[in-house]
Design a protein around this motif. Sequence first.
Motif, mmCIF file in Angstrom:
data_model
loop_
_atom_site.group_PDB
_atom_site.id
_atom_site.type_symbol
_atom_site.label_atom_id
_atom_site.label_comp_id
_atom_site.label_asym_id
_atom_site.label_seq_id
_atom_site.Cartn_x
_atom_site.Cartn_y
_atom_site.Cartn_z
ATOM 1 N N GLY A 51 22.930 70.565 23.555
ATOM 2 C CA GLY A 51 23.656 69.871 24.604
ATOM 3 C C GLY A 51 23.153 68.463 24.820
ATOM 4 N N MET A 52 23.216 68.014 26.063
ATOM 5 C CA MET A 52 22.835 66.657 26.442
ATOM 6 C C MET A 52 21.894 66.711 27.627
ATOM 7 S SD MET A 52 26.626 64.956 26.153
ATOM 8 C CE MET A 52 27.335 66.459 26.817
ATOM 9 N N ALA A 53 21.003 65.734 27.709
ATOM 10 C CA ALA A 53 20.023 65.678 28.786
ATOM 11 C C ALA A 53 20.044 64.294 29.426
ATOM 12 C CB ALA A 53 18.623 66.003 28.274
ATOM 13 N N GLY A 54 19.825 64.279 30.743
ATOM 14 C CA GLY A 54 19.701 63.017 31.464
ATOM 15 C C GLY A 54 21.013 62.310 31.753
ATOM 16 N N ARG B 176 20.639 63.562 37.954
ATOM 17 C CA ARG B 176 20.642 63.625 36.493
ATOM 18 C C ARG B 176 20.987 65.053 36.094
ATOM 19 N NH1 ARG B 176 20.502 58.660 33.702
ATOM 20 N NH2 ARG B 176 19.476 57.198 35.109
ATOM 21 N N LEU B 177 21.679 65.182 34.974
ATOM 22 C CA LEU B 177 22.173 66.492 34.568
ATOM 23 C C LEU B 177 21.824 66.763 33.110
ATOM 24 C CD1 LEU B 177 24.143 68.965 35.229
ATOM 25 C CD2 LEU B 177 25.892 67.602 34.090
ATOM 26 N N ASP B 178 21.303 67.966 32.850
ATOM 27 C CA ASP B 178 21.181 68.495 31.496
ATOM 28 C C ASP B 178 22.210 69.608 31.371
ATOM 29 O OD1 ASP B 178 18.975 66.844 31.498
ATOM 30 O OD2 ASP B 178 17.505 68.476 31.552
ATOM 31 N N ILE B 179 22.972 69.610 30.293
ATOM 32 C CA ILE B 179 24.012 70.628 30.137
ATOM 33 C C ILE B 179 24.147 70.984 28.671
ATOM 34 C CG2 ILE B 179 25.898 68.921 29.963
ATOM 35 C CD1 ILE B 179 27.627 70.944 31.585
ATOM 36 N N GLY B 180 24.334 72.281 28.395
ATOM 37 C CA GLY B 180 24.443 72.698 27.007
ATOM 38 C C GLY B 180 24.906 74.126 26.877
ATOM 39 N N VAL B 181 25.096 74.544 25.631
ATOM 40 C CA VAL B 181 25.515 75.900 25.302
ATOM 41 C C VAL B 181 24.657 76.413 24.152
ATOM 42 C CG1 VAL B 181 27.908 75.628 26.082
ATOM 43 C CG2 VAL B 181 27.287 75.033 23.722
ATOM 44 N N SER B 182 24.654 77.716 23.978
ATOM 45 C CA SER B 182 24.017 78.292 22.791
ATOM 46 C C SER B 182 24.949 78.100 21.593
ATOM 47 C CB SER B 182 23.733 79.774 23.006
ATOM 48 O OG SER B 182 24.936 80.464 23.307
ATOM 49 N N SER C 38 31.412 66.233 23.656
ATOM 50 C CA SER C 38 32.298 65.555 24.600
ATOM 51 C C SER C 38 32.945 66.545 25.570
ATOM 52 C CB SER C 38 33.382 64.780 23.858
ATOM 53 O OG SER C 38 34.184 65.655 23.071
ATOM 54 N N ARG C 39 33.165 67.769 25.132
ATOM 55 C CA ARG C 39 33.762 68.773 26.016
ATOM 56 C C ARG C 39 32.794 69.145 27.147
ATOM 57 N NH1 ARG C 39 36.498 72.767 21.414
ATOM 58 N NH2 ARG C 39 37.739 71.125 20.383
ATOM 59 N N LEU C 40 31.514 69.205 26.816
ATOM 60 C CA LEU C 40 30.513 69.463 27.853
ATOM 61 C C LEU C 40 30.464 68.313 28.846
ATOM 62 C CD1 LEU C 40 27.525 70.899 25.764
ATOM 63 C CD2 LEU C 40 29.430 72.134 26.802
ATOM 64 N N TYR C 41 30.508 67.104 28.332
ATOM 65 C CA TYR C 41 30.431 65.932 29.208
ATOM 66 C C TYR C 41 31.609 65.909 30.174
ATOM 67 C CZ TYR C 41 29.688 61.135 30.724
ATOM 68 O OH TYR C 41 29.458 60.017 31.490
ATOM 69 N N LEU C 42 32.805 66.170 29.658
ATOM 70 C CA LEU C 42 33.996 66.149 30.505
ATOM 71 C C LEU C 42 33.949 67.267 31.545
ATOM 72 C CD1 LEU C 42 36.742 65.347 27.827
ATOM 73 C CD2 LEU C 42 35.767 63.806 29.559
ATOM 74 N N ALA C 43 33.427 68.422 31.162
ATOM 75 C CA ALA C 43 33.291 69.515 32.137
ATOM 76 C C ALA C 43 32.328 69.121 33.247
ATOM 77 C CB ALA C 43 32.809 70.780 31.431
ATOM 78 N N ALA C 44 31.227 68.462 32.881
ATOM 79 C CA ALA C 44 30.232 68.044 33.873
ATOM 80 C C ALA C 44 30.803 67.053 34.870
ATOM 81 C CB ALA C 44 29.016 67.457 33.169
ATOM 82 N N GLN C 45 31.735 66.232 34.429
ATOM 83 C CA GLN C 45 32.299 65.213 35.309
ATOM 84 C C GLN C 45 33.075 65.802 36.481
ATOM 85 O OE1 GLN C 45 31.483 61.849 34.982
ATOM 86 N NE2 GLN C 45 30.117 62.967 33.595
ATOM 87 N N ARG C 46 33.403 67.077 36.399
ATOM 88 C CA ARG C 46 34.094 67.719 37.520
ATOM 89 C C ARG C 46 33.197 67.816 38.754
ATOM 90 N NH1 ARG C 46 38.814 69.219 35.654
ATOM 91 N NH2 ARG C 46 39.078 69.805 33.451
ATOM 92 N N LEU D 62 30.382 75.809 34.144
ATOM 93 C CA LEU D 62 29.840 76.631 33.066
ATOM 94 C C LEU D 62 30.938 77.445 32.387
ATOM 95 C CD1 LEU D 62 26.523 77.863 34.703
ATOM 96 C CD2 LEU D 62 26.825 76.048 33.006
ATOM 97 N N ASP D 63 31.886 77.946 33.162
ATOM 98 C CA ASP D 63 33.014 78.673 32.569
ATOM 99 C C ASP D 63 33.823 77.769 31.643
ATOM 100 O OD1 ASP D 63 32.355 81.021 33.850
ATOM 101 O OD2 ASP D 63 33.771 80.752 35.502
ATOM 102 N N GLU D 64 33.995 76.520 32.054
ATOM 103 C CA GLU D 64 34.736 75.580 31.208
ATOM 104 C C GLU D 64 33.965 75.277 29.927
ATOM 105 O OE1 GLU D 64 36.656 71.068 31.434
ATOM 106 O OE2 GLU D 64 36.369 72.258 33.270
ATOM 107 N N CYS D 65 32.638 75.181 30.032
ATOM 108 C CA CYS D 65 31.835 74.956 28.833
ATOM 109 C C CYS D 65 31.997 76.092 27.837
ATOM 110 C CB CYS D 65 30.360 74.800 29.203
ATOM 111 S SG CYS D 65 29.962 73.290 30.107
ATOM 112 N N LEU D 66 31.980 77.324 28.322
ATOM 113 C CA LEU D 66 32.139 78.467 27.437
ATOM 114 C C LEU D 66 33.569 78.574 26.907
ATOM 115 C CD1 LEU D 66 30.028 81.209 29.263
ATOM 116 C CD2 LEU D 66 29.503 80.057 27.100
#
Length: 298
Positions: free
Chosen positions: A24-27, A42-48, A60-68, A83-87
């Motif tokens: 994923g992405m950090a910071g 600051r946000l760290d977000i990712g998936v397995s 980019s899909r994770l980033y767009l989900a985080a923007q919500r 998190l549901d959107e990320c999955l």
Amino acid sequence: MNEMTLPDIAAQPTHHELSLDWVGMAGIALPVRLLDSPVGARLDIGVSLDDPGARGIHMSRLYLAAQRLAHQKLDVAALQQVLDECLGSHQQLSDSASLSLYGDVVLQRPALVSPLHGWKPYPFEIHARQDGRGLSLELQVEVTYSSTCPCSAALARQLIQQRFAEDFAEDQVDRRQLHDWLGSTQGIVATPHSQRSSAILQIRLDADTVQLPLLELVDTAELALGTAVQTAVKRADEQAFALANGQNLMFCEDAARRLHRALRQLPQAQAFRIKVVHGESLHAHDAVATSRWNWNQP
């Protein structure tokens, strides 16, 4: 150029098949609202990456989900939606998604006696994970307080007693003379040492939690300690703070036990970990104590 004609290298298979725990992405900078206050977090977000043959994920899909979460009030439902959107955007690739949000929430706190108020930062972290077992949430906050050493206080009292015996050798003591002596540096020859201290409180939230209990956690900790650091003060507040320190002498062990007992009463806490640090004014090192309840890993 049409988006569909652009190459998607991440979608190509890899020749080094291996699943990855987290990608994923950090910071990521993210403005959110916490306790009705704007927070530059600051946000760290990712998936397995559970498909061993897939080369990568869709960042980019994770980033767009985080923007919500931007400018939105943080609550459990908002975190779960992200998190549901990320999955959902990584079907067949990922079985779990997680995020960590961290920053300082600035809270207005009242003075002890006077009508003054001031603002104080509280570093926080929110950790959320969604997988086949459901949603798990952890909340962490750091609280600063003053700690006066019980040993130092006892040694100071002994010196005052010794000076009293020297200055008042006679059996009869004049009340006015004693009153003046107690208010002078001649009488109060020693004072105990105290230091700014911090408590890091990490709680695992109950599955039924709807709102993040950050304010409840701060209030519970500060009430248990009794000596939270102040913001705007008048002399009356400073005197009240001196009284609070005198009535709440504590080693780091005392502080950890107070907090442990208080957090056991927090209904949203399924488990917790505590770390207290007393930034010694006597020594060139810190005094530290830790405690945990229902938290299996050390």
